[in-house]
Enzyme design. Sequence first.
Site, PDB file in Angstrom:
ATOM      1  N   ASP A  10       0.868  -1.163   0.000  1.00  0.00           N
ATOM      2  CA  ASP A  10       0.000   0.000   0.000  1.00  0.00           C
ATOM      3  C   ASP A  10       0.912   1.221   0.000  1.00  0.00           C
ATOM      4  O   ASP A  10       2.131   1.092  -0.144  1.00  0.00           O
ATOM      5  CB  ASP A  10      -0.978  -0.020   1.191  1.00  0.00           C
ATOM      6  N   CYS A  67       2.569  -3.609   3.891  1.00  0.00           N
ATOM      7  CA  CYS A  67       1.753  -2.444   4.227  1.00  0.00           C
ATOM      8  C   CYS A  67       2.357  -1.861   5.499  1.00  0.00           C
ATOM      9  O   CYS A  67       3.444  -2.285   5.910  1.00  0.00           O
ATOM     10  CB  CYS A  67       0.259  -2.779   4.360  1.00  0.00           C
ATOM     11  N   HIS A 100       7.698 -25.173   7.558  1.00  0.00           N
ATOM     12  CA  HIS A 100       6.571 -25.872   8.165  1.00  0.00           C
ATOM     13  C   HIS A 100       5.239 -25.612   7.479  1.00  0.00           C
ATOM     14  O   HIS A 100       4.367 -26.483   7.478  1.00  0.00           O
ATOM     15  CB  HIS A 100       6.425 -25.463   9.634  1.00  0.00           C
ATOM     16  N   ASN A 101       5.056 -24.417   6.922  1.00  0.00           N
ATOM     17  CA  ASN A 101       3.745 -24.033   6.394  1.00  0.00           C
ATOM     18  C   ASN A 101       3.707 -23.863   4.881  1.00  0.00           C
ATOM     19  O   ASN A 101       2.667 -23.524   4.339  1.00  0.00           O
ATOM     20  CB  ASN A 101       3.281 -22.726   7.054  1.00  0.00           C
ATOM     21  N   ARG A 111       6.333  -0.080   8.571  1.00  0.00           N
ATOM     22  CA  ARG A 111       6.444   0.874   9.684  1.00  0.00           C
ATOM     23  C   ARG A 111       6.979   0.210  10.952  1.00  0.00           C
ATOM     24  O   ARG A 111       7.222   0.897  11.941  1.00  0.00           O
ATOM     25  CB  ARG A 111       5.090   1.519   9.967  1.00  0.00           C
ATOM     26  N   ARG A 134       5.704 -34.588   7.518  1.00  0.00           N
ATOM     27  CA  ARG A 134       4.586 -34.443   8.454  1.00  0.00           C
ATOM     28  C   ARG A 134       3.828 -33.136   8.272  1.00  0.00           C
ATOM     29  O   ARG A 134       2.685 -33.009   8.698  1.00  0.00           O
ATOM     30  CB  ARG A 134       5.069 -34.587   9.894  1.00  0.00           C
TER      31      ARG A 134
END
Length: 152
Positions: A10, A67, A100-101, A111, A134
């Site tokens: 943004d 942002c 992991h994700n 900021r 896993r």
Amino acid sequence: MALRIAIASDHAAFEMKAALADYLRSAGYEVTDLGPHGIDSVDYPDYGYKLAEAVASGAADKGVALCGSGIGISIAANRHPGCRSALVSEPLSARLAREHNDANVLAMGARLIGLEMAKACLDAFLSTPFGGDRHLRRVEKLSNPIFAKEPA
């Protein structure tokens, strides 16, 4: 072939976006700047949605969402089921988000963290492979949620 990175922000993160896009290009990545292209006030959801679609559609391999706090644009990006955006402020979280994700979008708050920390987070994110094994079952549930069901 260079990894394709889409980047969006943004107005609050416009300067950090430009600096990180230059940093990525100098490291050999193919960068697509999805905007904004100036400092006039814009709505972060518009850019979060645009970034998520670029990553989920395969137009970009990974994404960087920025942002003021990183929170709003991360929430917007995560509305797309093909997007796994992780809001981070230090490299360990960036590494774990990938490992992991299988996060495919890195979100940061311009900021809240400085440019050098943002670069360190970006380096950790882009250099860490998904751990699979896993974690795969859990990542599948992120893109295909089943609500009101007892945990397996």
